[in-house]
Design an enzyme around this catalytic site. Structure first.
Site, PDB file in Angstrom:
ATOM      1  CG  HIS A 197      -1.857   1.116   1.352  1.00 45.61           C
ATOM      2  ND1 HIS A 197      -2.920   1.129   2.234  1.00 45.61           N
ATOM      3  CD2 HIS A 197      -1.912   2.312   0.712  1.00 45.61           C
ATOM      4  CE1 HIS A 197      -3.561   2.273   2.144  1.00 45.61           C
ATOM      5  NE2 HIS A 197      -2.959   3.025   1.214  1.00 45.61           N
ATOM      6  CG  HIS A 237      -7.565   3.648   0.178  1.00 44.90           C
ATOM      7  ND1 HIS A 237      -6.987   2.971  -0.856  1.00 44.90           N
ATOM      8  CD2 HIS A 237      -6.593   4.438   0.700  1.00 44.90           C
ATOM      9  CE1 HIS A 237      -5.705   3.340  -0.958  1.00 44.90           C
ATOM     10  NE2 HIS A 237      -5.446   4.231  -0.031  1.00 44.90           N
ATOM     11  CD  GLU A 284      -6.935   7.177   4.912  1.00 45.15           C
ATOM     12  OE1 GLU A 284      -7.596   7.123   3.857  1.00 45.15           O
ATOM     13  OE2 GLU A 284      -5.783   7.680   4.978  1.00 45.15           O
ATOM     14  CG  ASP A 297      -1.296   5.907   2.730  1.00 50.18           C
ATOM     15  OD1 ASP A 297      -1.663   5.550   1.588  1.00 50.18           O
ATOM     16  OD2 ASP A 297      -2.055   6.521   3.518  1.00 50.18           O
ATOM     17  CG  ASP A 298       0.322   9.007   0.295  1.00 48.87           C
ATOM     18  OD1 ASP A 298       0.296   8.955  -0.942  1.00 48.87           O
ATOM     19  OD2 ASP A 298      -0.652   8.693   1.010  1.00 48.87           O
TER      20      ASP A 298
HETATM   21  N1  ADE Z   1      -4.411   8.675  -1.921  1.00 48.74           N
HETATM   22  C1  ADE Z   1      -3.159   8.795  -1.482  1.00 48.74           C
HETATM   23  N2  ADE Z   1      -3.097   8.550  -0.173  1.00 48.74           N
HETATM   24  C2  ADE Z   1      -4.358   8.270   0.240  1.00 48.74           C
HETATM   25  C3  ADE Z   1      -4.946   7.946   1.475  1.00 48.74           C
HETATM   26  N3  ADE Z   1      -4.229   7.838   2.599  1.00 48.74           N
HETATM   27  N4  ADE Z   1      -6.276   7.739   1.514  1.00 48.74           N
HETATM   28  C4  ADE Z   1      -6.996   7.844   0.399  1.00 48.74           C
HETATM   29  N5  ADE Z   1      -6.500   8.140  -0.788  1.00 48.74           N
HETATM   30  C5  ADE Z   1      -5.184   8.359  -0.877  1.00 48.74           C
HETATM   31 ZN    ZN Z   2      -3.546   4.879   0.614  1.00 42.09          ZN
END
Ligand code: ADE
Ligand code: ZN
Length: 341
Positions: free
Chosen positions: A18, A198, A201, A279-280
């Site tokens: 992810h 997703h 969250e 994630d990012d």
């Molecule tokens: N796109 C990039 N990161 C995300 C996240 N944490 N939740 C939803 N969409 C995303």
């Molecule tokens: Zn994500």
């Protein structure tokens, strides 16, 4: 049991399931691409961009993240972004990486689907040649856009369908329940793709149940708010539906007030197939090892907890069996080599 030593995490074999490529764009590369392509940004410097990395919610983050996409125009840009990530996580001993990209966010800006896809695929091929790393591309739908838009994206991917690993669903979770995408996920399965989405969250536990029951996903991305519904937690454990949890992301986006309050360890103990992911990573303060280390430290994870989390990653991966076995053998070798005397 004692908390695992940090040094051991560095050599632990891992699978990342992810991670949004666009969220791996470090500020220096983002500004480098802006210069190369003559794109002007809303931030005056890399430091100003980094200053913007203080988020109060998912939408707050997505506003910054979407603005940064403007620098990605050519196949070379997508290659450079993907290669920077793969080289970085090779150092974190990631043996397998499944990378999300959001095609709609690029094709809407006039970028050709093929340029985006081939740049990413070439970097994955290079990582396989140089590092023996396995991986693949997950095409992430944006849930704020229509079903028609989702079908159009899938149609654009049809010529390369046999090189796509799976379909995902991301973007602002509230107020976009999963039901709109039932038929898009059916089409993905018809193409032989795996699926994930997703949910849970920022959205409620019912969205987690919906992606399992309506979208029939193979994995849930995040999913942590399932805990609001104990019967659902039990069902996820019974069905062994993997959750791709992203601890640093969850703290940065205020899903949990602090890492000590993260429910990762509780879910693991409840028998849910939890995995750790970034994630990012450029926006949330770290790649795979940083996520493992922050979780292990705050939640007092033992060596066997951490091994279980890594094992879950390989078991939940969209991998051919022979490669799964090869990677799990590396994990078993690490366990044997790191066993206390
Ligand atoms: N796109 C990039 N990161 C995300 C996240 N944490 N939740 C939803 N969409 C995303
Ligand atoms: Zn994500």
């Amino acid at each position: 049991m004692p908390t695992i030593e940090r040094a051991l995490i560095e050599t632990l074999p891992k699978a990342e399931l992810h991670m949004h490529l666009e969220g791996s764009l470090e500020a220096d590369l983002l500004f480098g691409l802006a210069g190369r392509n003559g794109v002007s940004l809303r931030w005056s410097s890399e430091a100003a961009l980094r200053e913007a990395y203080r988020f109060s919610s998912l939408q707050d983050f997505l506003d910054v993240y979407y603005a940064g996409l403007a620098v990605l125009l050519t196949e070379q840009d997508f290659f450079d972004m993907t290669w920077a990530y793969l080289e970085r996580v090779h150092a974190d001993r990631v043996l397998h990486a499944e990378v999300f990209v959001s095609p709609q966010a690029h094709t809407r800006r006039g970028v050709a689907f093929e340029a985006m896809f081939e740049g990413i695929a070439a970097a994955l091929a290079q990582a396989h040649d140089r590092f023996g790393m396995t991986g693949g591309v997950l095409l992430g739908l944006q849930r704020q856009w229509s079903e028609e838009d989702a079908f159009a994206m899938i149609e654009q991917a049809r010529p390369v369908a046999d090189r796509v690993l799976g379909l995902g669903l991301g973007g602002p979770e509230l107020p976009h329940p999963p039901a709109k995408f039932v038929r898009a996920f059916e089409r993905a399965r018809d193409l032989g793709w795996k699926t994930c989405a997703h949910a849970g969250e920022e959205g409620p536990a019912s969205y987690v149940a919906d992606v399992v029951d309506l979208l029939r996903v193979d994995r849930v991305d995040h999913g942590v708010r399932c805990e609001d519904d104990p019967a659902l937690v039990e069902r996820l454990a019974d069905l062994q539906v993997p959750l791709t949890v992203c601890p640093l992301s969850n703290v940065e986006l205020k899903v949990f007030p602090s890492m000590r309050e993260h429910n990762l360890a509780r879910l693991l103990r409840a028998g849910v197939k939890v995995t750790i992911n970034s994630d990012d990573p450029s926006y949330f303060g770290g790649y795979m090892n940083a996520n493992f280390e922050a979780s292990a430290t705050a939640l007092d994870l033992s060596r066997s907890d951490v091994v279980q989390l890594a094992r879950n990653g390989f078991e939940a991966a969209f991998l051919p069996e022979a490669e799964r076995v090869r990677h799990l053998a590396q994990l078993d070798a690490w366990v044997a080599a790191s066993a206390a005397p």
